[in-house]
Motif scaffolding. Sequence first.
Motif, PDB file in Angstrom:
ATOM      1  N   LEU B 163       2.850  60.335  28.763  1.00 27.09           N
ATOM      2  CA  LEU B 163       2.652  59.000  28.192  1.00 27.09           C
ATOM      3  C   LEU B 163       2.501  57.922  29.251  1.00 27.09           C
ATOM      4  O   LEU B 163       2.250  56.763  28.934  1.00 27.09           O
ATOM      5  CB  LEU B 163       3.847  58.639  27.285  1.00 27.09           C
ATOM      6  N   SER B 164       2.641  58.297  30.534  1.00 34.09           N
ATOM      7  CA  SER B 164       2.748  57.245  31.550  1.00 34.09           C
ATOM      8  C   SER B 164       1.429  56.520  31.777  1.00 34.09           C
ATOM      9  O   SER B 164       1.407  55.456  32.362  1.00 34.09           O
ATOM     10  CB  SER B 164       3.276  57.821  32.853  1.00 34.09           C
ATOM     11  N   ASN B 165       0.294  57.100  31.316  1.00 33.96           N
ATOM     12  CA  ASN B 165      -0.973  56.394  31.504  1.00 33.96           C
ATOM     13  C   ASN B 165      -1.349  55.513  30.314  1.00 33.96           C
ATOM     14  O   ASN B 165      -2.425  54.961  30.264  1.00 33.96           O
ATOM     15  CB  ASN B 165      -2.112  57.391  31.746  1.00 33.96           C
ATOM     16  N   LEU B 166      -0.436  55.405  29.341  1.00 35.57           N
ATOM     17  CA  LEU B 166      -0.750  54.591  28.158  1.00 35.57           C
ATOM     18  C   LEU B 166      -0.093  53.221  28.284  1.00 35.57           C
ATOM     19  O   LEU B 166       0.926  53.078  28.973  1.00 35.57           O
ATOM     20  CB  LEU B 166      -0.220  55.282  26.900  1.00 35.57           C
ATOM     21  N   ASP B 167      -0.669  52.219  27.593  1.00 37.85           N
ATOM     22  CA  ASP B 167      -0.011  50.918  27.650  1.00 37.85           C
ATOM     23  C   ASP B 167       1.220  50.933  26.739  1.00 37.85           C
ATOM     24  O   ASP B 167       1.424  51.841  25.921  1.00 37.85           O
ATOM     25  CB  ASP B 167      -0.984  49.792  27.291  1.00 37.85           C
ATOM     26  N   ALA B 168       2.061  49.919  26.898  1.00 39.34           N
ATOM     27  CA  ALA B 168       3.406  49.959  26.335  1.00 39.34           C
ATOM     28  C   ALA B 168       3.402  50.200  24.825  1.00 39.34           C
ATOM     29  O   ALA B 168       4.143  51.043  24.318  1.00 39.34           O
ATOM     30  CB  ALA B 168       4.135  48.667  26.664  1.00 39.34           C
ATOM     31  N   ALA B 169       2.560  49.463  24.084  1.00 44.63           N
ATOM     32  CA  ALA B 169       2.556  49.571  22.628  1.00 44.63           C
ATOM     33  C   ALA B 169       2.146  50.977  22.201  1.00 44.63           C
ATOM     34  O   ALA B 169       2.783  51.600  21.341  1.00 44.63           O
ATOM     35  CB  ALA B 169       1.599  48.545  22.043  1.00 44.63           C
ATOM     36  N   LEU B 170       1.084  51.479  22.831  1.00 38.27           N
ATOM     37  CA  LEU B 170       0.574  52.793  22.479  1.00 38.27           C
ATOM     38  C   LEU B 170       1.597  53.871  22.798  1.00 38.27           C
ATOM     39  O   LEU B 170       1.705  54.883  22.115  1.00 38.27           O
ATOM     40  CB  LEU B 170      -0.725  53.029  23.253  1.00 38.27           C
ATOM     41  N   ARG B 171       2.357  53.598  23.852  1.00 38.56           N
ATOM     42  CA  ARG B 171       3.328  54.587  24.279  1.00 38.56           C
ATOM     43  C   ARG B 171       4.359  54.830  23.160  1.00 38.56           C
ATOM     44  O   ARG B 171       4.748  55.957  22.916  1.00 38.56           O
ATOM     45  CB  ARG B 171       4.026  54.093  25.550  1.00 38.56           C
ATOM     46  N   VAL B 172       4.776  53.760  22.516  1.00 36.84           N
ATOM     47  CA  VAL B 172       5.800  53.908  21.474  1.00 36.84           C
ATOM     48  C   VAL B 172       5.260  54.725  20.298  1.00 36.84           C
ATOM     49  O   VAL B 172       5.881  55.686  19.853  1.00 36.84           O
ATOM     50  CB  VAL B 172       6.266  52.516  20.991  1.00 36.84           C
ATOM     51  N   THR B 173       4.041  54.388  19.841  1.00 34.86           N
ATOM     52  CA  THR B 173       3.509  55.125  18.688  1.00 34.86           C
ATOM     53  C   THR B 173       3.232  56.566  19.059  1.00 34.86           C
ATOM     54  O   THR B 173       3.504  57.487  18.281  1.00 34.86           O
ATOM     55  CB  THR B 173       2.220  54.474  18.165  1.00 34.86           C
TER      56      THR B 173
END
Lengths: 286, 374, 427, 314
Positions: B163-173
């Motif tokens: 998940l580390s390449n995703l932005d914060a919001a996307l990371r949660v979902t």
Amino acid sequence: MAALAERHPGLAAWFGYIRRIPWLAFLLLYTIVTGGPFVWVALMSLRTTNEILDAPYALPSPAHWGKFAEAWTASKYGVYFWNSLIVVGCAVVLLTLIGAMAAHALARFQFRGRKALRLAILSGMMVPPQLLILSLFQILLQFGLYNTLAGLVLAYVATQLAMTIYILEGFFAQLPQDLFDAARMDGYSDFEIFWKITLPIGMPAIATTVVLNFIILWNEFLFAIVLLTDDDKRTLPLGIMHFMGAHQLDIGMIATGLMISIAPIIVLYACFSEIMIKGMTAGAVR
Amino acid sequence: MAVVKLEALSKRYGGNAEASVRSMTLTIADGEFMVLLGPSGCGKSTALRMIAGLEPISSGTVAIDGRVVNAVPAKDRDIAMVFQSYALYPHMTVRQNLAFGLKRRRMPAAEIEKRVASAADRLGLGPYLDRKPHALSGGQRQRVALGRAIVRSPKVFLFDEPLSNLDAALRVTTRNELIKQQHDLGTTTIYVTHDQVEAMTMGDRICIMNRGEVVQIGRPLDVYRAPADTFVARFLGSPPMNLMSGVLRRNGADHAVEVAGAVLPVTGFEAGLLAPFADRPITVGIRPEDIYESGAQPGCSAPAAVSARVAAVEPLGAETLLVLSLAGQAEECVARVGRVSAHSHGDAATLYLDAATLHLFDPQTGRALPRAAG
Amino acid sequence: MISCRNIVVAAAFAALAATGSVAKAEDVTLTVWSHEADEPAKVALREQAARNLEAKHPGLTVKITWYEKDGLNSALRTALPSGQGPDVFYVEPDQVEYITNGLIAPLDDLVNWNNIYDWARAVWTHDGKTWALPEEAYTDELYYNKDMLAKLGAKLPDNAQFSQADFLELVKKARAADITPIAAGVGDRPYPGAYVLAEALLRKLGTDDYGKLLHGQLSFEDPRVVGVFKWVKELVDAGAYPKNFMTLKLGESHHYFYQKPGALTFPMGSFYSGRAFVPVDQGGQAADFPLGIMQFPAMDGAACNECKTVAVGASFAVNAASKHKELAAEYLNELATPEMGKRWIETVYLQTAVKTGDIQFSGPYAAYFTELMDRQKGAKYFTGMPVDVLTGACKDAFVQVMNKAFPGGLMSVDEAVKAMNEGCYKG
Amino acid sequence: MTASELQPVRTDDGLASQGARQTSRATLLAFVVPAVAIFVLFTLYPVLRTIWNSTQTLGPMGNGTFVGLQNFEEILFRDKTFWKAVSNTAIFTIVGTIADVAGGLLLALCLYAGAPMSRTLRVIWFTPVLMSYVVVGIIWTWLYDYDWGLINHILRWIGLGALEQSWLGDPNTALWAVLVTHLWKWLGFNMIICLAALSALPKEVLGAAELDACGWWAKLVYVITPMLWPTLLNLTVLSFIGKMMMFDLVWIMTGGGPLWATETVSTYVYKRAFNWNTFNLGYPSAIAVLWSGMIIAFVLLMMRLFRQRERLEF
């Protein structure tokens, strides 16, 4: 005048143009200087020698299209053309395969002696052809490869291998290691990974080396003149030179031969000018 | 369905005196979601790659379902892996990416088709099957990477910081999505991350690593409540646990610590464990949420007042963080207080530590003194 | 290693397939490499000899590969040491390196020498052995355009030889009339620039002293030699040679002389016919071209104004490594039969080293050959062009100085004489 | 729970992927051996053999006599043609390289300055680069022809008939004529490289120079050239190497003549090896070795000098 121009913007543009006239003239002139000779040869290729000597810069009337057929058969440009195609084709295929394999290994695998091997192979780029050709001649004689197309192919592979590996390795090294790990997890062996991952993804770099090698080898002269003697084995540059040296200088037929020799390049260039420019300049832009 | 068992697993690189992974022993139960957590360079990725078969094992064993797989090449371990960079093949469409691993296994075309369709369906990738990776968004790529693992129906999933390449919001979902998928599939999963929030929320158990060694293994809340040493204490929780230096005093049968001018009663520890530290320095830990602005607040079972200077006030909306300077402490403390704080920058304040929640650590080794059971 | 070996082996097989069509026991292929690919008459003759030989030996194939001179020489230079050379190949008398390096076989016992003139055989005799069969013989001639000579108002003397002063005058007149006096170029040959100078030296010195000069026994500072150089320098300064003398090739100089722009004279060996007597569209001269032959000018105080150079041209040698030396020699014999000699003269319009009987001429160039024979009457011959006779540094000096730089106007008489002496004079 | 003796363990993320980059010896060999075989058999061995040959006098059958450094002595102290060839090559290289790089830069600037149809011009100007020396050489031999060549034609046409020359036949003009042809072929190459470098320049810098009311010349000298310096140096080295090895064009156009006026070291090597009536490959090998040594030394020297310079300027 400047004040006048300031008051009338339209005039300013005009003055701008006038100031640019020498520059535009230069652009036009240089374009004629680079493109003109090819147009001239193209015109000459449709004229007979006597017509050319009567008026070197006239238009072909009538156009002797039959000269191309004559050049292809009677003057054996067809043979030279196929020889060139076979030699260059084989050399480019071998170069691409061998070069890509070595570049893949250098870029992907960590092994003892990797740096030394890389340095050794790339040092091949520094070797002047004269240093190579004298004894390459002797060696091919020993192997029974002298005066054979196969020998010339090997010589070509040897001369272009270092640069091919250099360009490919630079590209391959930039591919993320994860891709290769993923392919391994997906169950592929090192060879399959090379074939299914490295080669397809490396296509831009491979296209570059193919173009570069094709043009360089299609035009190659020194190794061909030293390593081939049979008329039937001559490549195109040699074939044309052979006509240059003959007693009676058949300018018209040479011009036709020149057109046969440059036509593939011109056709490719018309279709893929960007790729070809990129290919030719690949080694220099860093 | 598989049990993954690591026995004294070690990795040592040629030329390096120190091992990257040292004697790692860990058993991951069938269907378990195990998180390997640690700072970068702690050896967690190396451990994962050894399990995957991408990295040769220096010593020790990896066993899957009781079979030692040290000598088994990656492709034959029946493991699927999702990479941090997703490692999608850029020259293939989504469909080809998903099918690539199956093709190698000589699966009938119909079966491949079925599995790809089902995975695409599961992940909502249907509309993108004929796109190439460069035409996908980050989240979609992530899902393709996941799909590529799912279609294989492997015994084990390995995730390397997916998940580390995703932005914060996307990371949660995406995190929730991942948990759901894993739950549905019930596949044994090993998940590497350096993000303690991911570890806390996703893992059935967490294995915390530091400098090549396993420091603590346990369920997330257990580890949070009872960190094995100062490293874990600092690593898990945000803001991290406050560590202060104090002195342990013996008071008859009871013990107390002097810290920052206050004396806090020490309860819930076995006297025998405390005895060697009597009248000697000891590291005292307290979580920010266990510091209160008022001793009368609910939850604060054993308030002990300390004086502090407020170095900064950080209102976060739902809560407010106070950065405090305590007398005799080199490091500042952080307290997590209510929505509104009465304090402002530069105030001298009295705050209350809940003495019942104190953690004590051996200042030499950093290891925690365990509380008595119950 | 496996793939490496595979590649080499595969390449080697490909090579074998390409080169070695291994002959069956009863089928012998005799390979011949020849120059003069673009002289149809010579091609026809040599092919005829091949067919004649094949007729005598069933199962024999004689394969002639036709080359241009540079190509032939470089092919031979690389093929002979590798053992890939032909059985028989074209040589010229200056190519002694084949003898000194043991690459050709002595022919004394192999060839029927009764059909060859002794003087011609002598050209190829070194160290008591004969190394090649001479086929072509020629004399140095000064061709001219009869119409242009008439236009300049000059008349050829009865003995067809101008005096040196008259010739100089003629050159000046031609230049004034915007006619190139002497068409010659040294773009691809080491001799055409030196014809006038060499012939003048021969006449002035006579055969003996001329021979001494070439063999380094007579200094180029000899006043007679210097006198000749001075006269040639006057010709050069008068604009005798074309401006593109340095780059003009042999084929182009032919074209220059009889097609465009035209020139008054053209010094050339009598092998002139080989390139001139072909159809116009193949670079030959027009049917009505007013060709004449004059003697090179007579020198004042000359020892021998009737002297001229005769030389051997095309010759054939047998590869020392040939497996079929006997057959190869038989092919040479086929080339040297009196009938072949006769056909040579009738079709090539050129002298030959082969002894021939009386010949009745007919055809379009009969008059030409008659004139050529007229020019031989009373002649006293010196055998060999300087390039054939000279070797080593002296040959290099000749090619660069007498052939190029001096007629090209790049050297003074003193410089030229000095450079020649440095290269040649041994005394 | 594992024991934790807190010893520092050096971990290095850069090494983390090393393991995956290992493969079996057999696989590695399979990948590398073809290239190594080609390199050893057809590059390394020939080079070593040429060096060995340079100490020999070779007969036609490859039978050699060891003569030590005699060949080199002969070349350096007695071979006038060699030194003539060296001086020609030096002139060719130095003048050619400067003209090549400067010309390429100017052409690139012409297009960069917003020429109409610049893409088309770029493609046309690059065409000669793709042509072989045989094609280029023959065309230019014709253009230089005394009688019907275009250059003399134009001179006559504009009334400068007095300047007409046998361009390739006169020792005074031949080298320059060949040089012009070489420039014509390669200018497009340098132009493209310079153009690529120009396009990569930050626009703000040129904009700033505009604001400083910089003349185009000042802009060229003080802004553009220094910023393109690495590219220009690169081109210089490339051009330099190419010209030091010059063979094809000279051989095709003049064969080294007239009177050695265009003899380059490479044509001389070729002549001594394959055109002279000797079969001795030893002597030309010695020339090749000597000259290659000089080329490599020069290139290394140039790269060293330039690298220092670069460090100073950036």
